[in-house]
Motif scaffolding. Structure first.
Motif, PDB file in Angstrom:
ATOM      1  N   MET A   1       5.769  -1.021   4.298  1.00 45.62           N
ATOM      2  CA  MET A   1       4.708  -0.138   4.779  1.00 45.62           C
ATOM      3  C   MET A   1       4.622  -0.293   6.284  1.00 45.62           C
TER       4      MET A   1
ATOM      5  N   LEU B   1       1.180   4.164   6.396  1.00 45.65           N
ATOM      6  CA  LEU B   1      -0.243   3.926   6.212  1.00 45.65           C
ATOM      7  C   LEU B   1      -0.814   4.388   7.546  1.00 45.65           C
TER       8      LEU B   1
ATOM      9  N   ILE C   1      -5.071   1.591  -0.075  1.00 50.28           N
ATOM     10  CA  ILE C   1      -3.718   0.950   0.084  1.00 50.28           C
ATOM     11  C   ILE C   1      -3.138   0.782  -1.210  1.00 50.28           C
TER      12      ILE C   1
ATOM     13  N   THR D   1      -2.095   3.825  -2.968  1.00 54.20           N
ATOM     14  CA  THR D   1      -0.920   4.514  -2.696  1.00 54.20           C
ATOM     15  C   THR D   1       0.389   3.570  -3.116  1.00 54.20           C
TER      16      THR D   1
ATOM     17  N   ALA E   1      -9.009  -0.912   1.377  1.00 54.38           N
ATOM     18  CA  ALA E   1      -7.828  -1.822   0.751  1.00 54.38           C
ATOM     19  C   ALA E   1      -7.493  -1.085  -0.601  1.00 54.38           C
TER      20      ALA E   1
ATOM     21  N   MET F   1       4.026  -5.467   4.653  1.00 54.63           N
ATOM     22  CA  MET F   1       3.528  -4.761   5.701  1.00 54.63           C
ATOM     23  C   MET F   1       3.235  -5.641   6.941  1.00 54.63           C
TER      24      MET F   1
ATOM     25  N   TYR G   1      -6.166  -5.747  -1.183  1.00 52.63           N
ATOM     26  CA  TYR G   1      -5.521  -4.783  -1.955  1.00 52.63           C
ATOM     27  C   TYR G   1      -4.359  -5.273  -2.793  1.00 52.63           C
TER      28      TYR G   1
ATOM     29  N   THR H   1      -2.812  -7.578   4.583  1.00 54.90           N
ATOM     30  CA  THR H   1      -2.386  -7.903   3.330  1.00 54.90           C
ATOM     31  C   THR H   1      -3.363  -9.204   2.578  1.00 54.90           C
TER      32      THR H   1
ATOM     33  N   PRO I   1      -1.321   0.537   9.421  1.00 54.15           N
ATOM     34  CA  PRO I   1      -2.317   1.542   9.695  1.00 54.15           C
ATOM     35  C   PRO I   1      -2.635   1.305  11.115  1.00 54.15           C
TER      36      PRO I   1
END
Length: 242
Positions: free
Chosen positions: A160, A203, A228, A231, A225, A121, A69, A56, A163
């Motif tokens: 989230m 993610l 993300i 999304t 980013a 996240m 992001y 983040t 990833p």
């Protein structure tokens, strides 16, 4: 004597100049994890708090101040929104982790922001062997999310799942455990979102076959980013028309 003073002054100026250049380079690449510039929301703007760890925050993203992001999300959403980045590198959802997010001053600042929407996240750093505890993760992450839901304005929440991570130089960096993320963190994050009745963005699935979008195997590039942010923007469009 004058020559010594001039020489000393010159050295000081040179050191300061070099320090400024170094800081500028570190800043532009998201490497000053303690620095979190925030926007002041204008009247009528929808306030969005992005809560999380280094992903983040934007660690390793070139031209970090423009390309993390939350910053890209701000550009996508426009003037009707105030998006602030409350990500902090290395932080965990677990209070028993080595760097709990909830113990940070930034956590308090994110609540003082009185967000209308909070986007979480966390989990990558929880996966580290010296941090990981399944029961603590669920309990502490739920408590963290609920601490925002219980704010006076009762913000909407989006969670989230982090990833995947990939090997770089023959190994995964930063002690992050890729199997723990895949087999434990992601399913538990989805379970948590379902239990508390909030949307979950996966993610992991989005990035599963895209190692080229990670600068060091763990942190998305500016292009990652952007994915993300886009999304999240799509999910927000669904939430805001409910």
């Amino acid at each position: 004597m004058k020559k010594k003073i001039i020489l000393t002054a010159g050295i000081v100026v040179a050191v300061i100049a070099i320090g400024c250049v170094v800081c500028a380079v570190l800043y532009s690449n998201g490497l000053l994890g303690f620095y979190h510039p925030q926007q002041q929301a204008k009247e009528g703007q929808v306030k969005i708090a992005c809560v999380g760890d280094s992903i983040t925050y934007g660690y390793g993203v070139k031209q970090w101040q423009q390309n993390n992001y939350p910053a890209q999300l701000q550009d996508m959403l426009g003037e009707g929104f105030c998006v602030n980045n409350f990500g902090y590198s290395g932080r965990t959802a677990q209070t028993t982790g080595d760097r709990p997010y909830g113990a940070e001053k930034l956590y308090e600042q994110s609540k003082e922001f009185a967000p209308d929407i909070v986007i979480f996240m966390l989990g990558s750093n929880d996966s580290k062997a010296f941090n990981w505890n399944k029961d603590n993760f669920m309990k502490d992450y739920k408590a963290l999310v609920e601490s925002y839901q219980n704010l006076p304005n009762h913000p909407k929440v989006i969670v989230m799942a982090p990833p995947p991570v990939f090997e770089a130089g023959g190994k995964v960096k930063y002690h992050i455990e890729k199997d723990t993320i895949a087999k434990e963190i992601v399913p538990l994050t989805k379970k948590l979102a379902k239990e508390i009745g909030v949307p979950c963005i996966d993610l992991y699935t989005i990035f599963e076959e895209k190692p080229q979008l990670f600068s060091d195997g763990c942190h998305p590039t500016a292009a990652g980013a952007k994915i993300i942010a886009d999304t999240v923007r799509t999910q927000l469009s669904k939430e805001l028309i409910k």
